[in-house]
Design a protein around this motif. Structure first.
Motif, PDB file in Angstrom:
ATOM      1  N   LEU A 173     -21.707  37.419  58.311  1.00  0.00           N
ATOM      2  CA  LEU A 173     -21.900  36.871  59.652  1.00  0.00           C
ATOM      3  C   LEU A 173     -21.418  35.424  59.799  1.00  0.00           C
ATOM      4  O   LEU A 173     -21.674  34.800  60.838  1.00  0.00           O
ATOM      5  CB  LEU A 173     -23.386  36.956  60.038  1.00  0.00           C
ATOM      6  CG  LEU A 173     -23.954  38.372  60.165  1.00  0.00           C
ATOM      7  CD1 LEU A 173     -25.451  38.327  60.411  1.00  0.00           C
ATOM      8  CD2 LEU A 173     -23.247  39.138  61.260  1.00  0.00           C
ATOM      9  N   LEU A 174     -20.712  34.901  58.825  1.00  0.00           N
ATOM     10  CA  LEU A 174     -20.203  33.532  58.943  1.00  0.00           C
ATOM     11  C   LEU A 174     -19.342  33.382  60.182  1.00  0.00           C
ATOM     12  O   LEU A 174     -18.534  34.248  60.498  1.00  0.00           O
ATOM     13  CB  LEU A 174     -19.379  33.155  57.710  1.00  0.00           C
ATOM     14  CG  LEU A 174     -20.176  32.712  56.496  1.00  0.00           C
ATOM     15  CD1 LEU A 174     -19.251  32.489  55.318  1.00  0.00           C
ATOM     16  CD2 LEU A 174     -20.990  31.466  56.781  1.00  0.00           C
ATOM     17  N   ARG A 175     -19.557  32.274  60.911  1.00  0.00           N
ATOM     18  CA  ARG A 175     -18.817  31.936  62.138  1.00  0.00           C
ATOM     19  C   ARG A 175     -19.083  32.916  63.281  1.00  0.00           C
ATOM     20  O   ARG A 175     -18.305  33.006  64.218  1.00  0.00           O
ATOM     21  CB  ARG A 175     -17.312  31.846  61.885  1.00  0.00           C
ATOM     22  CG  ARG A 175     -16.932  30.852  60.844  1.00  0.00           C
ATOM     23  CD  ARG A 175     -17.084  29.477  61.381  1.00  0.00           C
ATOM     24  NE  ARG A 175     -16.652  28.498  60.364  1.00  0.00           N
ATOM     25  CZ  ARG A 175     -16.856  27.212  60.473  1.00  0.00           C
ATOM     26  NH1 ARG A 175     -17.471  26.742  61.521  1.00  0.00           N
ATOM     27  NH2 ARG A 175     -16.460  26.395  59.537  1.00  0.00           N
ATOM     28  N   LYS A 176     -20.205  33.644  63.200  1.00  0.00           N
ATOM     29  CA  LYS A 176     -20.587  34.582  64.274  1.00  0.00           C
ATOM     30  C   LYS A 176     -21.940  34.163  64.837  1.00  0.00           C
ATOM     31  O   LYS A 176     -22.712  33.451  64.203  1.00  0.00           O
ATOM     32  CB  LYS A 176     -20.649  36.009  63.737  1.00  0.00           C
ATOM     33  CG  LYS A 176     -19.281  36.470  63.271  1.00  0.00           C
ATOM     34  CD  LYS A 176     -19.267  37.929  62.975  1.00  0.00           C
ATOM     35  CE  LYS A 176     -17.825  38.285  62.632  1.00  0.00           C
ATOM     36  NZ  LYS A 176     -17.682  39.324  61.720  1.00  0.00           N
ATOM     37  N   ARG A 177     -22.222  34.632  66.051  1.00  0.00           N
ATOM     38  CA  ARG A 177     -23.519  34.325  66.683  1.00  0.00           C
ATOM     39  C   ARG A 177     -24.615  35.092  65.967  1.00  0.00           C
ATOM     40  O   ARG A 177     -24.498  36.286  65.723  1.00  0.00           O
ATOM     41  CB  ARG A 177     -23.509  34.694  68.159  1.00  0.00           C
ATOM     42  CG  ARG A 177     -22.679  33.699  68.962  1.00  0.00           C
ATOM     43  CD  ARG A 177     -23.043  33.618  70.417  1.00  0.00           C
ATOM     44  NE  ARG A 177     -24.417  33.368  70.762  1.00  0.00           N
ATOM     45  CZ  ARG A 177     -25.012  32.168  70.753  1.00  0.00           C
ATOM     46  NH1 ARG A 177     -24.354  31.112  70.365  1.00  0.00           N
ATOM     47  NH2 ARG A 177     -26.257  32.033  71.135  1.00  0.00           N
ATOM     48  N   VAL A 178     -25.680  34.357  65.648  1.00  0.00           N
ATOM     49  CA  VAL A 178     -26.815  34.949  64.946  1.00  0.00           C
ATOM     50  C   VAL A 178     -28.115  34.469  65.587  1.00  0.00           C
ATOM     51  O   VAL A 178     -28.128  33.531  66.388  1.00  0.00           O
ATOM     52  CB  VAL A 178     -26.809  34.581  63.440  1.00  0.00           C
ATOM     53  CG1 VAL A 178     -25.598  35.157  62.733  1.00  0.00           C
ATOM     54  CG2 VAL A 178     -26.888  33.078  63.243  1.00  0.00           C
ATOM     55  N   ARG A 179     -29.193  35.115  65.199  1.00  0.00           N
ATOM     56  CA  ARG A 179     -30.535  34.749  65.662  1.00  0.00           C
ATOM     57  C   ARG A 179     -31.425  34.535  64.448  1.00  0.00           C
ATOM     58  O   ARG A 179     -31.394  35.318  63.494  1.00  0.00           O
ATOM     59  CB  ARG A 179     -31.117  35.870  66.517  1.00  0.00           C
ATOM     60  CG  ARG A 179     -32.531  35.621  67.015  1.00  0.00           C
ATOM     61  CD  ARG A 179     -33.064  36.762  67.866  1.00  0.00           C
ATOM     62  NE  ARG A 179     -32.183  37.039  68.996  1.00  0.00           N
ATOM     63  CZ  ARG A 179     -31.408  38.116  69.111  1.00  0.00           C
ATOM     64  NH1 ARG A 179     -31.405  39.038  68.177  1.00  0.00           N
ATOM     65  NH2 ARG A 179     -30.645  38.292  70.158  1.00  0.00           N
ATOM     66  N   ASP A 180     -32.210  33.460  64.492  1.00  0.00           N
ATOM     67  CA  ASP A 180     -33.236  33.222  63.487  1.00  0.00           C
ATOM     68  C   ASP A 180     -34.452  34.036  63.912  1.00  0.00           C
ATOM     69  O   ASP A 180     -35.046  33.765  64.966  1.00  0.00           O
ATOM     70  CB  ASP A 180     -33.566  31.731  63.415  1.00  0.00           C
ATOM     71  CG  ASP A 180     -34.727  31.425  62.495  1.00  0.00           C
ATOM     72  OD1 ASP A 180     -34.853  32.080  61.444  1.00  0.00           O
ATOM     73  OD2 ASP A 180     -35.529  30.524  62.831  1.00  0.00           O
ATOM     74  N   ILE A 181     -34.807  35.045  63.156  1.00  0.00           N
ATOM     75  CA  ILE A 181     -35.866  35.985  63.555  1.00  0.00           C
ATOM     76  C   ILE A 181     -37.199  35.286  63.831  1.00  0.00           C
ATOM     77  O   ILE A 181     -37.795  35.517  64.882  1.00  0.00           O
ATOM     78  CB  ILE A 181     -36.022  37.112  62.509  1.00  0.00           C
ATOM     79  CG1 ILE A 181     -34.729  37.931  62.449  1.00  0.00           C
ATOM     80  CG2 ILE A 181     -37.222  37.997  62.829  1.00  0.00           C
ATOM     81  CD1 ILE A 181     -34.657  38.885  61.274  1.00  0.00           C
ATOM     82  N   PRO A 182     -37.719  34.412  62.940  1.00  0.00           N
ATOM     83  CA  PRO A 182     -39.028  33.815  63.209  1.00  0.00           C
ATOM     84  C   PRO A 182     -39.094  32.966  64.483  1.00  0.00           C
ATOM     85  O   PRO A 182     -40.082  33.004  65.209  1.00  0.00           O
ATOM     86  CB  PRO A 182     -39.301  32.950  61.987  1.00  0.00           C
ATOM     87  CG  PRO A 182     -38.434  33.491  60.921  1.00  0.00           C
ATOM     88  CD  PRO A 182     -37.218  34.039  61.619  1.00  0.00           C
TER      89      PRO A 182
END
Length: 69
Positions: free
Chosen positions: A12-21
């Motif tokens: 997922l480098l350089r992609k949009r992600v979400r921090d779950i907590p």
């Protein structure tokens, strides 16, 4: 040989992600193995994800807490 402060590949480098907590979204900038121990004689290595929010500020979280946004 120590792996402290070693960059790790991640799908997922350089992609949009979400921090779950926290639910905060951003771009995954790096995954780095870091020594977080407070003793020079003992290594405690963890993989930290560096996520850049829309404001430009980066924060870290455990790599296991990252999911695609």
């Amino acid at each position: 040989m120590s792996r402290a402060y070693e960059y790790q590949p991640h799908r997922l480098l350089r992609k949009r992600v979400r921090d779950i907590p926290s639910g905060v979204e951003g771009v995954l900038m790096a995954v780095i193995t870091e020594d977080v121990s407070d003793s020079p004689g003992f290594e405690r290595l963890v993989d930290l994800a560096y996520i850049r929010k829309a404001s430009g500020r980066e924060f870290t979280t455990a790599v296991e807490n990252v999911e695609p946004a």
